[in-house]
Scaffold this motif. Structure first.
Motif, PDB file in Angstrom:
ATOM      1  N   ALA A   4      39.885  46.376  42.498  1.00  0.00           N
ATOM      2  CA  ALA A   4      38.837  47.069  41.262  1.00  0.00           C
ATOM      3  C   ALA A   4      40.047  47.567  40.420  1.00  0.00           C
ATOM      4  CB  ALA A   4      38.361  48.323  42.084  1.00  0.00           C
ATOM      5  N   SER A   5      39.084  47.408  39.022  1.00  0.00           N
ATOM      6  CA  SER A   5      39.866  47.573  37.833  1.00  0.00           C
ATOM      7  C   SER A   5      39.028  48.473  36.955  1.00  0.00           C
ATOM      8  CB  SER A   5      40.283  46.200  36.969  1.00  0.00           C
ATOM      9  OG  SER A   5      41.043  46.626  35.870  1.00  0.00           O
ATOM     10  N   ARG A   6      39.822  49.447  36.187  1.00  0.00           N
ATOM     11  CA  ARG A   6      39.212  50.369  35.508  1.00  0.00           C
ATOM     12  C   ARG A   6      38.959  49.651  34.087  1.00  0.00           C
ATOM     13  NH1 ARG A   6      43.315  53.965  36.778  1.00  0.00           N
ATOM     14  NH2 ARG A   6      42.774  55.500  38.676  1.00  0.00           N
ATOM     15  N   SER A   7      39.536  48.327  33.736  1.00  0.00           N
ATOM     16  CA  SER A   7      39.640  47.807  32.580  1.00  0.00           C
ATOM     17  C   SER A   7      37.938  47.553  32.372  1.00  0.00           C
ATOM     18  CB  SER A   7      40.488  46.955  32.436  1.00  0.00           C
ATOM     19  OG  SER A   7      40.083  45.926  31.504  1.00  0.00           O
ATOM     20  N   TYR A  49      33.465  49.431  37.617  1.00  0.00           N
ATOM     21  CA  TYR A  49      34.727  48.794  37.634  1.00  0.00           C
ATOM     22  C   TYR A  49      34.726  47.047  37.497  1.00  0.00           C
ATOM     23  CZ  TYR A  49      36.960  52.812  39.673  1.00  0.00           C
ATOM     24  OH  TYR A  49      36.972  54.345  39.785  1.00  0.00           O
ATOM     25  N   VAL A  50      35.610  46.546  36.756  1.00  0.00           N
ATOM     26  CA  VAL A  50      35.606  45.408  36.878  1.00  0.00           C
ATOM     27  C   VAL A  50      36.142  44.922  38.301  1.00  0.00           C
ATOM     28  CG1 VAL A  50      37.115  43.185  36.207  1.00  0.00           C
ATOM     29  CG2 VAL A  50      36.279  44.664  34.769  1.00  0.00           C
ATOM     30  N   MET A  51      35.629  44.000  39.181  1.00  0.00           N
ATOM     31  CA  MET A  51      36.012  43.646  40.489  1.00  0.00           C
ATOM     32  C   MET A  51      36.785  42.023  40.628  1.00  0.00           C
ATOM     33  SD  MET A  51      35.447  46.223  41.907  1.00  0.00           S
ATOM     34  CE  MET A  51      35.865  45.647  43.728  1.00  0.00           C
ATOM     35  N   ASP A  79      43.491  48.647  39.741  1.00  0.00           N
ATOM     36  CA  ASP A  79      43.963  49.975  40.198  1.00  0.00           C
ATOM     37  C   ASP A  79      44.057  50.122  41.695  1.00  0.00           C
ATOM     38  OD1 ASP A  79      42.360  50.285  37.370  1.00  0.00           O
ATOM     39  OD2 ASP A  79      44.485  50.976  37.332  1.00  0.00           O
ATOM     40  N   TYR A  80      42.972  49.618  42.319  1.00  0.00           N
ATOM     41  CA  TYR A  80      42.671  49.793  43.678  1.00  0.00           C
ATOM     42  C   TYR A  80      42.639  48.623  44.526  1.00  0.00           C
ATOM     43  CZ  TYR A  80      41.269  54.208  41.921  1.00  0.00           C
ATOM     44  OH  TYR A  80      41.409  55.352  41.303  1.00  0.00           O
ATOM     45  N   TRP A  81      43.149  48.526  45.755  1.00  0.00           N
ATOM     46  CA  TRP A  81      43.147  47.295  46.775  1.00  0.00           C
ATOM     47  C   TRP A  81      42.687  47.545  47.983  1.00  0.00           C
ATOM     48  CZ3 TRP A  81      45.107  42.694  44.349  1.00  0.00           C
ATOM     49  CH2 TRP A  81      45.423  42.829  43.290  1.00  0.00           C
ATOM     50  N   GLY A  82      42.174  46.365  48.516  1.00  0.00           N
ATOM     51  CA  GLY A  82      41.753  46.537  49.933  1.00  0.00           C
ATOM     52  C   GLY A  82      42.722  45.860  50.886  1.00  0.00           C
TER      53      GLY A  82
END
Length: 122
Positions: free
Chosen positions: A98-101, A32-34, A110-113
């Motif tokens: 976090a990104s799937r890119s 993941y790109v963070m 795509d995902y967040w804290g």
């Protein structure tokens, strides 16, 4: 599915420093790109910084360039935001994402804290 948990927020005086860790669940963290984002009261969420899969490429908002550093430790499933020379205008809730890119400059995450509060006093 990735779950992200930020920590390290708090109250600091202007000119001070804080380091925000964000720990991810799952075995695919390194794919993941963070990124880090922030949202101040009454304002829209804004991009702060991002880092590529292996950590070799980083990207920063102009407002934090030279003061903040993003890094990651894939063995620990953790991404960090080191914040130096903090200013009152840095006060915000800081979010890890976090990104799937595969593109470090992506704005699609795509995902967040849940966020951690950073308050900088003058």
């Amino acid at each position: 599915q990735v779950q992200l948990v930020e920590s390290g927020g708090g109250l600091v005086q202007a000119g001070g420093s804080l380091r925000l860790p964000c720990t991810a669940s799952g075995r695919t963290f390194s794919s993941y790109v963070m990124g880090w984002f922030r949202q101040a009261p009454g304002k829209e969420r804004e991009f702060v910084a991002s880092i590529s899969w292996g950590g070799g490429s980083t990207y920063y908002a102009d407002s934090v360039k030279g003061r903040f550093t993003i890094s990651r430790d894939n063995a620990k499933n953790t991404v960090y935001l080191q914040m130096n020379s903090l200013k009152p205008e840095d006060t915000a809730v800081y979010y890890c994402a976090a990104s799937r890119s595969s593109y470090v400059r992506t704005r699609s995450f795509d995902y967040w804290g849940q966020g951690t509060q950073v308050t900088v006093s003058s």
